[in-house]
Design a protein around this motif. Structure first.
Motif, PDB file in Angstrom:
ATOM      1  N   LYS A   1     -60.210   9.019 -25.381  1.00 34.63           N
ATOM      2  CA  LYS A   1     -59.354   9.980 -24.700  1.00 34.63           C
ATOM      3  C   LYS A   1     -59.701  11.361 -25.234  1.00 34.63           C
ATOM      4  O   LYS A   1     -59.689  11.585 -26.444  1.00 34.63           O
ATOM      5  N   VAL A   2     -60.031  12.259 -24.325  1.00 32.62           N
ATOM      6  CA  VAL A   2     -60.302  13.644 -24.692  1.00 32.62           C
ATOM      7  C   VAL A   2     -59.365  14.541 -23.905  1.00 32.62           C
ATOM      8  O   VAL A   2     -58.724  14.113 -22.941  1.00 32.62           O
ATOM      9  N   GLU A   3     -59.299  15.778 -24.334  1.00 35.75           N
ATOM     10  CA  GLU A   3     -58.538  16.791 -23.614  1.00 35.75           C
ATOM     11  C   GLU A   3     -59.539  17.844 -23.182  1.00 35.75           C
ATOM     12  O   GLU A   3     -60.412  18.244 -23.963  1.00 35.75           O
ATOM     13  N   ILE A   4     -59.439  18.267 -21.929  1.00 35.54           N
ATOM     14  CA  ILE A   4     -60.400  19.227 -21.407  1.00 35.54           C
ATOM     15  C   ILE A   4     -59.719  20.107 -20.369  1.00 35.54           C
ATOM     16  O   ILE A   4     -58.780  19.680 -19.695  1.00 35.54           O
ATOM     17  N   ALA A   5     -60.200  21.335 -20.250  1.00 36.25           N
ATOM     18  CA  ALA A   5     -59.681  22.231 -19.215  1.00 36.25           C
ATOM     19  C   ALA A   5     -59.956  21.604 -17.851  1.00 36.25           C
ATOM     20  O   ALA A   5     -61.031  21.041 -17.623  1.00 36.25           O
ATOM     21  N   GLN A   6     -58.999  21.701 -16.952  1.00 38.13           N
ATOM     22  CA  GLN A   6     -59.145  21.085 -15.633  1.00 38.13           C
ATOM     23  C   GLN A   6     -60.407  21.538 -14.921  1.00 38.13           C
ATOM     24  O   GLN A   6     -61.066  20.748 -14.253  1.00 38.13           O
ATOM     25  N   ASN A   7     -60.768  22.810 -15.081  1.00 38.37           N
ATOM     26  CA  ASN A   7     -61.939  23.327 -14.364  1.00 38.37           C
ATOM     27  C   ASN A   7     -63.257  22.847 -14.970  1.00 38.37           C
ATOM     28  O   ASN A   7     -64.323  23.098 -14.404  1.00 38.37           O
ATOM     29  N   LYS A   8     -63.226  22.133 -16.116  1.00 32.23           N
ATOM     30  CA  LYS A   8     -64.451  21.618 -16.732  1.00 32.23           C
ATOM     31  C   LYS A   8     -64.559  20.099 -16.647  1.00 32.23           C
ATOM     32  O   LYS A   8     -65.563  19.523 -17.040  1.00 32.23           O
ATOM     33  N   ALA A   9     -63.518  19.458 -16.151  1.00 29.51           N
ATOM     34  CA  ALA A   9     -63.483  17.995 -16.116  1.00 29.51           C
ATOM     35  C   ALA A   9     -64.586  17.398 -15.244  1.00 29.51           C
ATOM     36  O   ALA A   9     -65.208  16.408 -15.617  1.00 29.51           O
ATOM     37  N   ALA A  10     -64.857  17.993 -14.095  1.00 27.30           N
ATOM     38  CA  ALA A  10     -65.890  17.458 -13.198  1.00 27.30           C
ATOM     39  C   ALA A  10     -67.265  17.513 -13.856  1.00 27.30           C
ATOM     40  O   ALA A  10     -68.070  16.580 -13.729  1.00 27.30           O
ATOM     41  N   GLY A  11     -67.542  18.601 -14.580  1.00 23.40           N
ATOM     42  CA  GLY A  11     -68.816  18.718 -15.277  1.00 23.40           C
ATOM     43  C   GLY A  11     -68.977  17.670 -16.364  1.00 23.40           C
ATOM     44  O   GLY A  11     -70.060  17.097 -16.543  1.00 23.40           O
ATOM     45  N   LEU A  12     -67.895  17.403 -17.102  1.00 16.38           N
ATOM     46  CA  LEU A  12     -67.944  16.370 -18.133  1.00 16.38           C
ATOM     47  C   LEU A  12     -68.154  15.005 -17.504  1.00 16.38           C
ATOM     48  O   LEU A  12     -68.957  14.204 -17.992  1.00 16.38           O
ATOM     49  N   ARG A  13     -67.466  14.733 -16.414  1.00 18.05           N
ATOM     50  CA  ARG A  13     -67.634  13.450 -15.707  1.00 18.05           C
ATOM     51  C   ARG A  13     -69.098  13.239 -15.317  1.00 18.05           C
ATOM     52  O   ARG A  13     -69.684  12.190 -15.576  1.00 18.05           O
ATOM     53  N   THR A  14     -69.700  14.250 -14.724  1.00 23.94           N
ATOM     54  CA  THR A  14     -71.101  14.159 -14.297  1.00 23.94           C
ATOM     55  C   THR A  14     -72.033  13.917 -15.483  1.00 23.94           C
ATOM     56  O   THR A  14     -72.935  13.076 -15.423  1.00 23.94           O
ATOM     57  N   ALA A  15     -71.805  14.641 -16.578  1.00 28.04           N
ATOM     58  CA  ALA A  15     -72.663  14.500 -17.756  1.00 28.04           C
ATOM     59  C   ALA A  15     -72.532  13.115 -18.390  1.00 28.04           C
ATOM     60  O   ALA A  15     -73.528  12.524 -18.815  1.00 28.04           O
TER      61      ALA A  15
END
Length: 192
Positions: A66-80
């Motif tokens: 479980k991580v915490e991330i800014a909503q606007n960066k979540a899609a980038g993390l998912r892709t990576a």
């Protein structure tokens, strides 16, 4: 001159952005650097690693994070994270949902010990599911019994029991399972 807190920044020097929980699971061949690869990916996208459970089983290393991330960066993390499959690492990212409150019942600890045989987890988990009991975490193992050397099954689970549930009825059902499968099953208040 002493440092002063600035309203423009919050803890960890992050600007005031809406953070969201982000959960993913992974499995891959156990090898040095696997956790570092995952944690670097999270860090590269501005995520904060909060909680994880990881273990090696039969040469495979698996976990849930479980991580915490800014909503606007979540899609980038998912892709990576999903791109790590090219490096023989399977990653599954959970759909974004609001965090569920954890105070919706009593926290109990369930322990099971007995000779190993098929069906132990199935029988106990069926009894819990019928009563709308949520398993919060569960560890199981098979070891050798001290005197006989026979395979010994052991499990410890932390469960969330609805307040309205009749605990004596649950204990009666667990006793039936224990008798049928020659187990010791204990249910007690959890300190968690």
């Amino acid at each position: 001159m002493p440092r002063r807190w600035s309203p423009l920044f919050c803890a960890n020097n992050r600007s005031h952005t809406v953070a969201t929980p982000f959960v993913f699971t992974f499995v891959g061949a156990d090898q040095p650097g696997l956790v570092e690869k995952l944690s670097q990916t999270v860090a590269d996208h501005g995520g904060n690693w909060l909680e994880s459970r990881m273990s090696e089983l039969a040469g495979q290393f698996a976990g849930i994070v479980k991580v915490e991330i800014a909503q606007n960066k979540a899609a980038g993390l998912r892709t990576a994270l999903l791109a790590l499959s090219a490096q023989q690492l399977s990653v599954l990212v959970a759909d974004q949902q609001a965090e569920e409150a954890t105070g919706n019942g009593r926290s109990l600890r369930l322990s099971i010990v007995g000779n190993d045989r098929p069906g132990i987890v199935r029988e106990v988990s069926h009894a819990l599911a019928e009563r709308h009991i949520s398993v919060r975490d569960m560890d199981t193992s098979v070891t050798s019994a001290p005197m006989s050397g026979e395979p010994l099954f052991e499990a410890v689970a932390h469960i969330q029991v609805p307040h309205a549930l009749d605990l004596s009825e649950l204990n009666t059902q667990l006793d039936r399972i224990a008798d049928a499968l020659t187990l010791t099953i204990d249910l007690e208040e959890s300190l968690r």
